[in-house]
Design an enzyme around this catalytic site. Structure first.
Site, short mmCIF file in Angstrom:
data_model
loop_
_atom_site.label_atom_id
_atom_site.label_comp_id
_atom_site.label_asym_id
_atom_site.label_seq_id
_atom_site.Cartn_x
_atom_site.Cartn_y
_atom_site.Cartn_z
N LYS A 29 -58.30 55.89 54.78
CA LYS A 29 -57.48 55.74 55.99
C LYS A 29 -57.21 57.12 56.57
O LYS A 29 -56.88 58.05 55.83
CB LYS A 29 -56.13 55.08 55.61
N LYS B 84 -50.53 61.72 51.04
CA LYS B 84 -49.50 61.09 51.88
C LYS B 84 -49.43 59.58 51.61
O LYS B 84 -48.35 59.03 51.44
CB LYS B 84 -49.81 61.35 53.35
N LYS C 266 -60.37 61.54 57.22
CA LYS C 266 -60.07 62.15 58.52
C LYS C 266 -61.37 62.32 59.28
O LYS C 266 -62.43 62.49 58.68
CB LYS C 266 -59.41 63.53 58.35
N THR D 10 -43.51 57.13 63.36
CA THR D 10 -43.45 58.45 62.71
C THR D 10 -42.06 59.06 62.89
O THR D 10 -41.44 59.54 61.93
CB THR D 10 -44.52 59.41 63.24
N ASN E 50 -44.93 62.28 71.15
CA ASN E 50 -44.57 61.00 70.53
C ASN E 50 -43.62 61.20 69.34
O ASN E 50 -42.55 60.59 69.27
CB ASN E 50 -45.86 60.30 70.09
N SER F 129 -49.24 52.02 60.33
CA SER F 129 -50.67 51.70 60.44
C SER F 129 -51.08 50.70 59.36
O SER F 129 -51.87 49.79 59.60
CB SER F 129 -51.52 52.96 60.31
#
Length: 416
Positions: free
Chosen positions: A70, A94, A106, A190, A221, A349
């Site tokens: 992810k 994370k 990534k 977030t 954001n 997510s």
């Protein structure tokens, strides 16, 4: 523009420190040392003027012992393989620290989106997904937005992947528009996650948040929702900066009208009843909580000695360099690390992916309750490791993450 994030070597050093503190099995460290795979692709794009330009792209998959890979995809003029590797590794830790069943990945495309038309961006997006399609999928690797990519980009990804597969698979990416199976609450997640971590840290360390002064670097954001949520908790937001400038008011700034102003003018600069403040001045402000919510490498060995906040809460990825970390620790400044503080985004997510798999969608209140539960539990697990050993909260977070990864590797028979 400076390199936005960690280098792979920096992440490896943090893992080494945590591994030494927890006496991690060397086999586990060996399995985490290098990514499972890094794919480099060339993406030919027909430009609006009829010429063909080839863009370089990467997808790094770091470790999948906990579940599918992810991680976001960024379009950036300084994207490179080392940066993508580092960010993939960060995603592994994370996801692990907050207990998600994902591994880290990534992606990046070397480009300057500001120089591309919408049609060119769409062709590039579709070309990149075609190029990495053999190694992604809802149960293999699930991309998401990152720097210079957004819900619109994810919509193009979903559509292109559907055309490749001959079937609509909304769970292939997260961060999608609601109409395509996106999740309510994803945009705010977030910033809300940062707020939950700040709230729990205040309980742990005895900081009264009513009137606590906060300075925030970045008002996109993450920064704007962090500001709004902390304002709602009773914090006093005294300074906010974006790439064009900053505003300061010791009596407090209301982030709600500021966001409206920023959307109209494209910057916080010149907001009423505030004084201008530079980025350097904001980082050196005397306040209770400093929140870097912009790019990485903002607090460095050059400016760390000037930092006067009691806490730093890393809403951005890698805003503090290793040299700065040492200086901050010597000054007694308490740092809540990125892999814990900003994990609300990947947690939401995960919720989106679960909803896609079920094809059943939750109300926003349920998503927020679940997010609060995940972030609260993660903080106290990290705090427990911090109290147990004479270490920083950053190393404590890595200890929690590595502990989960080791347990999974043993259960799967990867180590004996």
């Amino acid at each position: 523009m400076s390199q936005p994030y960690h280098h792979y070597e920096v992440v490896s050093q943090l893992v080494e420190k945590a591994a030494a503190a927890m006496h991690l099995d060397p086999q586990v460290k060996e399995l985490l040392r290098e990514p499972v795979r890094t794919l480099t692709v060339s993406v030919p794009v027909k430009m609006d003027n009829g010429t063909v330009k080839v863009f370089q792209g990467f997808r790094c998959q770091h470790n999948d012992v906990l579940g599918p890979f992810k991680g976001g995809i960024r379009f950036h003029p300084e994207a490179d393989e080392d940066e993508v590797k580092a960010l993939a590794a960060l995603m592994t830790y994370k996801c692990s620290v907050v207990g998600l069943p994902f591994g880290g990945a990534k992606g990046g495309v070397l480009c300057d989106p500001s120089e591309l038309s919408t049609a060119e961006l769409e062709r590039l997006s579709r070309g990149f997904i075609r190029a990495i399609a053999p190694i992604i999928g809802p149960d293999r690797d699930i991309p998401a937005p990152d720097i210079n990519t957004n819900a619109k980009t994810m919509g193009w990804f979903v559509d292109e992947y559907a055309q490749i597969q001959g079937a609509y698979r909304p769970g292939i990416v997260t961060g999608k528009p609601l109409a395509l199976g996106g999740s309510k609450g994803r945009t705010e997640a977030t910033g809300r996650g940062v707020m939950y971590v700040v709230r729990e840290a205040a309980r742990a360390f005895g900081l009264d948040l009513e009137g606590a002064t906060v300075a925030i670097q970045g008002f996109g954001n993450v920064g704007s929702y962090t500001a709004k949520n902390l304002h709602d908790l009773g914090c006093k937001i005294i300074a906010i900066a974006d790439i064009f400038g900053g505003v300061y008011n010791p009596d407090g700034i209301d982030p709600y009208p500021l966001k409206e102003y920023e959307q109209e003018t494209r910057s916080v600069k010149g907001f009423s009843d505030t004084n201008p403040i530079s980025n350097e001045e904001l980082l050196a402000l005397e306040c209770d909580i400093l929140i870097p919510a912009a790019l990485g490498n903002q607090i460095t060995k050059e400016n760390a000695a000037n930092v006067r906040s009691k806490w730093i809460v890393e809403a951005a990825n890698g805003p503090t360099t290793p040299e700065a970390d040492v200086i901050l620790s010597q000054k007694g400044i308490f740092v809540v690390p990125d892999i814990l503080a900003n994990a609300g985004g990947v947690t939401a997510s995960y919720f989106e992916w679960v909803q896609n798999n079920y094809n059943y969608y939750w109300p926003e209140e349920e998503i927020d309750n679940r997010l609060e539960q995940v972030m609260t539990q993660a903080f106290w697990e990290v705090y427990g490791a911090y109290k147990e050993k004479d270490i920083t909260l950053r190393i404590a977070a890595y200890i929690v993450a590595l502990g989960r990864l080791e347990e999974a590797m043993r259960a799967r028979g990867w180590v004996v």
